[in-house]
Design a protein around this motif. Structure first.
Motif, short mmCIF file in Angstrom:
data_model
loop_
_atom_site.label_atom_id
_atom_site.label_comp_id
_atom_site.label_asym_id
_atom_site.label_seq_id
_atom_site.Cartn_x
_atom_site.Cartn_y
_atom_site.Cartn_z
N SER A 1 0.83 -1.21 0.00
CA SER A 1 0.00 0.00 0.00
C SER A 1 0.86 1.25 0.00
O SER A 1 0.71 2.11 0.87
CB SER A 1 -0.92 -0.02 1.21
OG SER A 1 -0.15 -0.08 2.39
N ALA B 1 -0.80 4.76 0.40
CA ALA B 1 -2.16 4.67 0.93
C ALA B 1 -2.09 4.54 2.45
O ALA B 1 -1.16 3.98 3.00
CB ALA B 1 -2.87 3.46 0.34
N ASP C 1 -15.64 3.12 3.95
CA ASP C 1 -15.22 4.28 3.18
C ASP C 1 -13.70 4.42 3.13
O ASP C 1 -13.18 5.25 2.39
CB ASP C 1 -15.81 5.56 3.78
CG ASP C 1 -17.32 5.60 3.64
OD1 ASP C 1 -17.84 4.93 2.73
OD2 ASP C 1 -17.96 6.29 4.44
N HIS C 2 -12.99 3.64 3.92
CA HIS C 2 -11.54 3.74 3.97
C HIS C 2 -10.93 3.25 2.66
O HIS C 2 -11.30 2.20 2.14
CB HIS C 2 -11.00 2.90 5.15
CG HIS C 2 -9.52 2.86 5.21
ND1 HIS C 2 -8.77 3.94 5.60
CD2 HIS C 2 -8.64 1.88 4.91
CE1 HIS C 2 -7.50 3.62 5.55
NE2 HIS C 2 -7.39 2.37 5.13
N ARG C 3 -10.02 4.00 2.12
CA ARG C 3 -9.31 3.61 0.90
C ARG C 3 -7.88 3.29 1.28
O ARG C 3 -7.10 4.17 1.61
CB ARG C 3 -9.34 4.74 -0.14
CG ARG C 3 -10.72 5.08 -0.59
CD ARG C 3 -11.34 3.91 -1.37
NE ARG C 3 -12.74 4.16 -1.62
CZ ARG C 3 -13.71 3.36 -1.20
NH1 ARG C 3 -13.46 2.30 -0.50
NH2 ARG C 3 -14.97 3.63 -1.48
N GLY C 4 -7.55 2.04 1.27
CA GLY C 4 -6.21 1.59 1.64
C GLY C 4 -6.33 0.25 2.34
O GLY C 4 -7.39 -0.38 2.38
N GLN D 1 -16.26 -5.37 -1.07
CA GLN D 1 -15.76 -4.06 -1.51
C GLN D 1 -14.54 -4.19 -2.43
O GLN D 1 -13.94 -3.18 -2.79
CB GLN D 1 -15.38 -3.21 -0.29
CG GLN D 1 -16.54 -2.89 0.61
CD GLN D 1 -17.53 -1.96 -0.06
OE1 GLN D 1 -17.16 -1.04 -0.78
NE2 GLN D 1 -18.81 -2.22 0.15
N LEU E 1 -11.67 -5.84 -1.63
CA LEU E 1 -10.42 -6.08 -0.91
C LEU E 1 -10.09 -7.57 -0.94
O LEU E 1 -10.99 -8.40 -0.99
CB LEU E 1 -10.54 -5.61 0.54
CG LEU E 1 -10.78 -4.12 0.76
CD1 LEU E 1 -11.03 -3.83 2.23
CD2 LEU E 1 -9.61 -3.32 0.25
N ALA F 1 -6.16 -5.75 1.54
CA ALA F 1 -5.84 -4.56 0.73
C ALA F 1 -6.43 -4.72 -0.66
O ALA F 1 -6.79 -5.80 -1.07
CB ALA F 1 -4.34 -4.35 0.65
#
Length: 126
Positions: free
Chosen positions: A33, A36, A78-81, A102, A104, A126
């Motif tokens: 990541s 991120a 809503d978390h991006r990473g 989502q 991941l 991730a």
């Protein structure tokens, strides 16, 4: 003469294994990541999960309390990473399913025995 009990050796090796797993998790997160942010989550009812999350996190930390599906919709989804978890088995399974919905993917997982408490599952998505 130095005397060591079997218990002392086991406790020491358990602490060393936990440190190795935590450092490998940090390496995995750093590689997977770049740039991120990482969100660390933990099961609030397990004190060793809280300890591990606070010791190893470098960014945001969220305690898992109440309805996990609602918490996912309100804060985690809503978390991006990457998401790094120290949770119970049941919390891990539920969050893994929500994360897969989502997009991941599971990057690492391990069962830890820390301070003789309930087992803690360390995982990274991730």
């Amino acid at each position: 003469m130095l005397r060591m009990k079997r218990r002392d050796i086991l406790v020491g090796s358990g602490a060393a294994a936990t440190a190795i797993v935590a450092s490998s998790a940090a390496n995995t997160l750093n590689e997977g990541s770049a740039g991120a942010s990482v969100l660390t989550v933990y099961t609030d009812e397990i004190s060793s999960a809280r300890d591990l999350a606070l010791k190893t996190s470098q960014a945001k930390v969220t305690a898992l309390k109440g309805d996990l599906v609602q918490l996912w919709k309100a804060r985690i989804g809503d978390h991006r990473g990457a998401i790094h978890g120290y949770t119970s088995w049941s919390d891990y399974i539920l969050l893994r399913g929500l994360g897969e919905e989502q997009g991941l993917r599971l990057r690492a997982e391990a069962q830890l025995r820390y301070q003789g408490n309930k087992p803690v599952f360390r995982w990274i998505m991730a």
